[in-house]
Design a protein around this motif. Structure first.
Motif, PDB file in Angstrom:
ATOM      1  N   VAL A 308       0.717  -0.972  -0.022  1.00 33.55           N
ATOM      2  CA  VAL A 308      -0.312   0.221   0.021  1.00 33.55           C
ATOM      3  C   VAL A 308       1.550   1.528   0.098  1.00 33.55           C
ATOM      4  O   VAL A 308       1.845   1.349   0.851  1.00 33.55           O
ATOM      5  CB  VAL A 308      -0.842   0.045   1.175  1.00 33.55           C
ATOM      6  CG1 VAL A 308      -1.880   1.682   1.342  1.00 33.55           C
ATOM      7  CG2 VAL A 308      -1.611  -0.964   1.489  1.00 33.55           C
ATOM      8  N   THR A 309       0.705   1.658  -0.832  1.00 35.92           N
ATOM      9  CA  THR A 309       1.794   3.242  -1.022  1.00 35.92           C
ATOM     10  C   THR A 309       1.132   4.537  -0.749  1.00 35.92           C
ATOM     11  O   THR A 309       1.611   4.936  -0.859  1.00 35.92           O
ATOM     12  CB  THR A 309       2.337   2.873  -2.408  1.00 35.92           C
ATOM     13  OG1 THR A 309       1.365   3.011  -2.986  1.00 35.92           O
ATOM     14  CG2 THR A 309       3.713   1.885  -3.119  1.00 35.92           C
ATOM     15  N   ASP A 310       0.008   4.296  -1.630  1.00 35.09           N
ATOM     16  CA  ASP A 310      -0.854   5.601  -1.128  1.00 35.09           C
ATOM     17  C   ASP A 310      -2.725   5.219  -0.412  1.00 35.09           C
ATOM     18  O   ASP A 310      -2.947   4.545  -0.894  1.00 35.09           O
ATOM     19  CB  ASP A 310      -1.253   6.487  -2.279  1.00 35.09           C
ATOM     20  CG  ASP A 310       0.470   6.552  -3.357  1.00 35.09           C
ATOM     21  OD1 ASP A 310       0.855   7.469  -3.158  1.00 35.09           O
ATOM     22  OD2 ASP A 310       0.756   5.900  -3.573  1.00 35.09           O
ATOM     23  N   ILE A 311      -2.589   6.332   0.260  1.00 34.74           N
ATOM     24  CA  ILE A 311      -3.686   6.382   1.229  1.00 34.74           C
ATOM     25  C   ILE A 311      -4.149   7.648   0.889  1.00 34.74           C
ATOM     26  O   ILE A 311      -3.891   9.106   1.962  1.00 34.74           O
ATOM     27  CB  ILE A 311      -3.477   5.966   2.429  1.00 34.74           C
ATOM     28  CG1 ILE A 311      -3.134   4.510   3.210  1.00 34.74           C
ATOM     29  CG2 ILE A 311      -5.076   5.895   3.169  1.00 34.74           C
ATOM     30  CD1 ILE A 311      -2.555   4.449   4.577  1.00 34.74           C
ATOM     31  N   ALA A 312      -5.427   8.174   0.802  1.00 38.68           N
ATOM     32  CA  ALA A 312      -6.516   9.466   0.167  1.00 38.68           C
ATOM     33  C   ALA A 312      -7.507   9.232   0.377  1.00 38.68           C
ATOM     34  O   ALA A 312      -7.793   8.518   0.553  1.00 38.68           O
ATOM     35  CB  ALA A 312      -6.508   9.692  -1.268  1.00 38.68           C
ATOM     36  N   VAL A 313      -7.503  10.233   1.299  1.00 36.13           N
ATOM     37  CA  VAL A 313      -9.181  10.361   1.661  1.00 36.13           C
ATOM     38  C   VAL A 313      -9.680  11.745   1.639  1.00 36.13           C
ATOM     39  O   VAL A 313      -9.362  12.958   0.997  1.00 36.13           O
ATOM     40  CB  VAL A 313      -9.051  10.169   3.413  1.00 36.13           C
ATOM     41  CG1 VAL A 313      -8.270   9.689   3.562  1.00 36.13           C
ATOM     42  CG2 VAL A 313      -7.926  11.969   4.310  1.00 36.13           C
ATOM     43  N   ALA A 314     -11.487  11.483   1.839  1.00 29.81           N
ATOM     44  CA  ALA A 314     -11.978  13.141   1.463  1.00 29.81           C
ATOM     45  C   ALA A 314     -13.168  12.854   1.358  1.00 29.81           C
ATOM     46  O   ALA A 314     -13.701  11.899   2.674  1.00 29.81           O
ATOM     47  CB  ALA A 314     -11.868  12.952  -0.806  1.00 29.81           C
ATOM     48  N   GLY A 315     -13.742  13.970   1.923  1.00 24.98           N
ATOM     49  CA  GLY A 315     -14.634  13.808   3.206  1.00 24.98           C
ATOM     50  C   GLY A 315     -14.903  13.856   4.195  1.00 24.98           C
ATOM     51  O   GLY A 315     -15.998  12.853   4.808  1.00 24.98           O
ATOM     52  N   ARG A 332       2.147   7.310   1.555  1.00 24.74           N
ATOM     53  CA  ARG A 332       1.893   9.028   1.838  1.00 24.74           C
ATOM     54  C   ARG A 332       0.468   8.834   1.755  1.00 24.74           C
ATOM     55  O   ARG A 332      -0.310   8.273   1.237  1.00 24.74           O
ATOM     56  CB  ARG A 332       2.155   9.042  -0.019  1.00 24.74           C
ATOM     57  CG  ARG A 332       3.572   9.265  -0.185  1.00 24.74           C
ATOM     58  CD  ARG A 332       3.415   9.303  -1.820  1.00 24.74           C
ATOM     59  NE  ARG A 332       3.195   8.468  -2.361  1.00 24.74           N
ATOM     60  CZ  ARG A 332       4.364   7.498  -3.029  1.00 24.74           C
ATOM     61  NH1 ARG A 332       5.578   6.869  -2.731  1.00 24.74           N
ATOM     62  NH2 ARG A 332       3.669   6.817  -3.900  1.00 24.74           N
ATOM     63  N   VAL A 333       0.057  10.022   2.587  1.00 27.85           N
ATOM     64  CA  VAL A 333      -1.521  10.295   2.565  1.00 27.85           C
ATOM     65  C   VAL A 333      -1.786  11.847   2.073  1.00 27.85           C
ATOM     66  O   VAL A 333      -1.186  12.455   2.665  1.00 27.85           O
ATOM     67  CB  VAL A 333      -1.186  10.517   4.132  1.00 27.85           C
ATOM     68  CG1 VAL A 333      -3.213  10.525   4.933  1.00 27.85           C
ATOM     69  CG2 VAL A 333      -1.133   9.092   5.249  1.00 27.85           C
ATOM     70  N   TRP A 334      -2.838  11.095   1.377  1.00 28.97           N
ATOM     71  CA  TRP A 334      -3.415  12.421   0.687  1.00 28.97           C
ATOM     72  C   TRP A 334      -4.385  12.918   1.606  1.00 28.97           C
ATOM     73  O   TRP A 334      -5.043  12.056   2.056  1.00 28.97           O
ATOM     74  CB  TRP A 334      -3.724  12.476  -1.111  1.00 28.97           C
ATOM     75  CG  TRP A 334      -2.277  11.790  -1.306  1.00 28.97           C
ATOM     76  CD1 TRP A 334      -2.017  10.344  -1.087  1.00 28.97           C
ATOM     77  CD2 TRP A 334      -1.696  12.394  -2.075  1.00 28.97           C
ATOM     78  NE1 TRP A 334      -0.836  10.049  -1.825  1.00 28.97           N
ATOM     79  CE2 TRP A 334      -0.216  11.178  -2.172  1.00 28.97           C
ATOM     80  CE3 TRP A 334      -0.935  13.648  -2.093  1.00 28.97           C
ATOM     81  CZ2 TRP A 334       0.833  11.724  -3.381  1.00 28.97           C
ATOM     82  CZ3 TRP A 334      -0.294  13.497  -3.470  1.00 28.97           C
ATOM     83  CH2 TRP A 334       0.788  13.102  -3.340  1.00 28.97           C
ATOM     84  N   GLY A 366      -0.380  17.456   8.808  1.00 31.66           N
ATOM     85  CA  GLY A 366       0.428  16.126   8.374  1.00 31.66           C
ATOM     86  C   GLY A 366       0.107  15.552   7.149  1.00 31.66           C
ATOM     87  O   GLY A 366       1.203  15.309   6.128  1.00 31.66           O
ATOM     88  N   ALA A 367      -1.023  15.858   6.315  1.00 25.12           N
ATOM     89  CA  ALA A 367      -1.544  15.223   5.075  1.00 25.12           C
ATOM     90  C   ALA A 367      -0.791  15.738   4.054  1.00 25.12           C
ATOM     91  O   ALA A 367      -0.914  17.408   3.973  1.00 25.12           O
ATOM     92  CB  ALA A 367      -2.804  14.451   5.124  1.00 25.12           C
ATOM     93  N   ARG A 368      -1.438  15.688   2.791  1.00 21.68           N
ATOM     94  CA  ARG A 368      -1.203  16.478   1.507  1.00 21.68           C
ATOM     95  C   ARG A 368      -1.779  16.771   1.098  1.00 21.68           C
ATOM     96  O   ARG A 368      -2.870  15.848   0.736  1.00 21.68           O
ATOM     97  CB  ARG A 368       0.007  15.351   0.512  1.00 21.68           C
ATOM     98  CG  ARG A 368       1.510  15.079   1.033  1.00 21.68           C
ATOM     99  CD  ARG A 368       2.290  14.296  -0.458  1.00 21.68           C
ATOM    100  NE  ARG A 368       3.634  13.304   0.669  1.00 21.68           N
ATOM    101  CZ  ARG A 368       4.688  13.704  -0.742  1.00 21.68           C
ATOM    102  NH1 ARG A 368       4.627  13.224  -1.926  1.00 21.68           N
ATOM    103  NH2 ARG A 368       5.979  12.773   0.434  1.00 21.68           N
ATOM    104  N   HIS A 369      -2.068  17.494   1.257  1.00 17.96           N
ATOM    105  CA  HIS A 369      -3.611  19.022   0.429  1.00 17.96           C
ATOM    106  C   HIS A 369      -3.724  18.608  -0.850  1.00 17.96           C
ATOM    107  O   HIS A 369      -3.068  19.233  -1.665  1.00 17.96           O
ATOM    108  CB  HIS A 369      -3.254  20.138   1.398  1.00 17.96           C
ATOM    109  CG  HIS A 369      -5.189  20.700   1.244  1.00 17.96           C
ATOM    110  ND1 HIS A 369      -5.336  21.666   2.620  1.00 17.96           N
ATOM    111  CD2 HIS A 369      -6.160  20.019   1.246  1.00 17.96           C
ATOM    112  CE1 HIS A 369      -6.894  21.758   1.969  1.00 17.96           C
ATOM    113  NE2 HIS A 369      -7.254  20.985   1.186  1.00 17.96           N
TER     114      HIS A 369
END
Length: 419
Positions: A308-315, A332-334, A366-369
């Motif tokens: 798991v290279t990326d975790i992107a969250v929305a809302g 990476r956390v987005w 600290g997430a990438r926005h």
């Protein structure tokens, strides 16, 4: 203090302060307390209650599986590691594999490590059986009119899921039900995207005719198509993952982490069971977690494998962490949130186990926005032609140079591996 209504916000009756109004911190504290009291008053102290698995057709199938044998040998444990399951099926003839899928479709169809095509086949069998059951219930005079109506809705849902081109990776009709569907060729995918949805996800909301991009199937289908358009040369697959029991409504379950804990275990199982590519390498995985789904991803983050290279969250209402470092992941956390998403008005806190912690789009998290340009409201992030979907596709295909950051975080698209 000046107030204005918040359209589309379930808490809009409480009002929100106008931007820049004095007393905003006090207001949020008062709102937080009000939300907690309302949840406890309407739902009771149920946040610490452990959900018991409901008896149903899958439980019966698992029970029968445990007692069965093939060629005089017992069948493997249904919760055995995917590698063990894969070795077991590799030692069977094709006829033996199909025999098991026919006899125990609700086991084989949900069995991590079983051959993909066999799981698809088993789930079609299970769907046919479930559809026939609901057709009988539609005519059962012992049921209420509402019960027969629900049976009709479920029958139509199962009929839709039986369309020949669909690849159903998991299916369980027990209770509100669970399911997962694959878009693309999962066997050859070098990059796999997993859409993790939120509250009120169940079989009847797995897909929708109206507002289709607010449902897991529409979300995943749109993301897979956008990924192909972004980098057609990259072998990708996308999974609409509704294979956990999500909270029903905005009650205590939605404000607590019990369902997320259970979902995190199942999400980890999914990722670890993904088939290796033709190059015998595990695919890279990106998680796209919407609303309460981001709570599931936050809880799962520490246990997920390095694939798991990326975790992107929305809302997101929070990830049950004070900051990205507390997630304990190398991924990476987005994070993104549209300006008119009502979730922004939900207090980001943790009081007695209620609430999900800090706001992932806050500077200190600290997430990438990411930019959510074009998205409208809480369910608009996967709508085609939006900047939010384009950003998700860039992450899913590894096209990080195409990412558009939010104005508050112009460095979010740094080269992968950099901080």
């Amino acid at each position: 203090m000046t107030y204005f209504p918040a359209p589309g916000n379930p808490l809009s009756g409480l009002g929100v302060p106008a931007p820049g109004a004095p007393g905003i911190t006090v207001w949020r504290a008062v709102l937080a307390l009000a939300v907690v009291l309302v949840l406890l008053a309407t739902s009771g102290w149920t946040a610490v209650r452990k959900h018991q698995a409901a008896d149903g057709p899958r439980a019966a199938a698992v029970h029968a599986w445990k007692k069965a044998s093939l060629a005089g040998r017992p069948l493997p444990a249904p919760d055995a590691p995917p590698r063990s399951i894969a070795r077991y099926f590799a030692g069977l003839s094709r006829a033996q594999q199909r025999d098991l899928a026919t006899r125990f479709p609700l086991v084989v169809g949900n069995l991590g490590g079983a051959p993909l095509e066999l799981r698809y086949r088993a789930n079609r069998t299970a769907l046919f059986q479930a559809r026939d059951t609901e057709r009988k219930r539609m005519r059962d005079e012992r049921l209420t009119e509402e019960g027969r109506s629900q049976a009709e809705h479920r029958m139509h849902r199962f009929t839709s899921m039986l369309s020949p081109q669909r690849q159903i990776l998991a299916f369980d009709p027990t209770g509100r039900g669970r399911a997962a569907e694959v878009f693309g060729d999962l066997r050859d995918a070098r990059r796999v995207s997993v859409v993790v949805p939120g509250v009120d996800t169940e079989l009847l909301t797995f897909e929708k005719s109206a507002r289709q991009y607010a449902a897991p199937v529409g979300m995943a289908d749109a993301l897979q198509q956008q990924q192909h358009a972004t980098r057609p040369g990259v072998h990708t697959a996308t999974i609409a993952w509704a294979d956990y029991t999500a909270p029903a409504g905005l009650g205590v379950d939605a404000a607590s982490g019990g369902d997320a804990e259970d979902g995190a275990v199942r999400l980890d199982d999914l990722v670890r069971a993904l088939p290796a590519t033709s190059a015998a390498a595990a695919p890279e995985v990106a998680l796209f977690c919407h609303s309460y789904g981001s709570v599931v991803c936050g809880v799962a983050a520490r246990r997920l494998p390095d694939s798991v290279t990326d975790i992107a969250v929305a809302g997101s209402p929070g990830m049950r962490a004070d900051n990205a470092a507390q997630l304990g992941t190398r991924a990476r956390v987005w994070a993104m949130r549209d300006g008119d998403d009502w979730i922004a008005d939900v207090p980001h806190l943790d009081v007695g186990g209620l609430g999900h912690g800090a706001d992932p789009v806050a500077d200190g998290f600290g997430a990438r926005h990411l930019s959510a340009r074009g998205a409208v409201g809480h369910t608009g992030y996967f709508v085609p032609h939006t900047g939010s979907l384009a950003n998700f596709a860039a992450i899913g295909t590894g096209a990080y140079q195409d990412i558009v950051c939010a104005s508050s975080d112009p460095g979010c698209s740094l080269v992968p591996g950099t901080s």
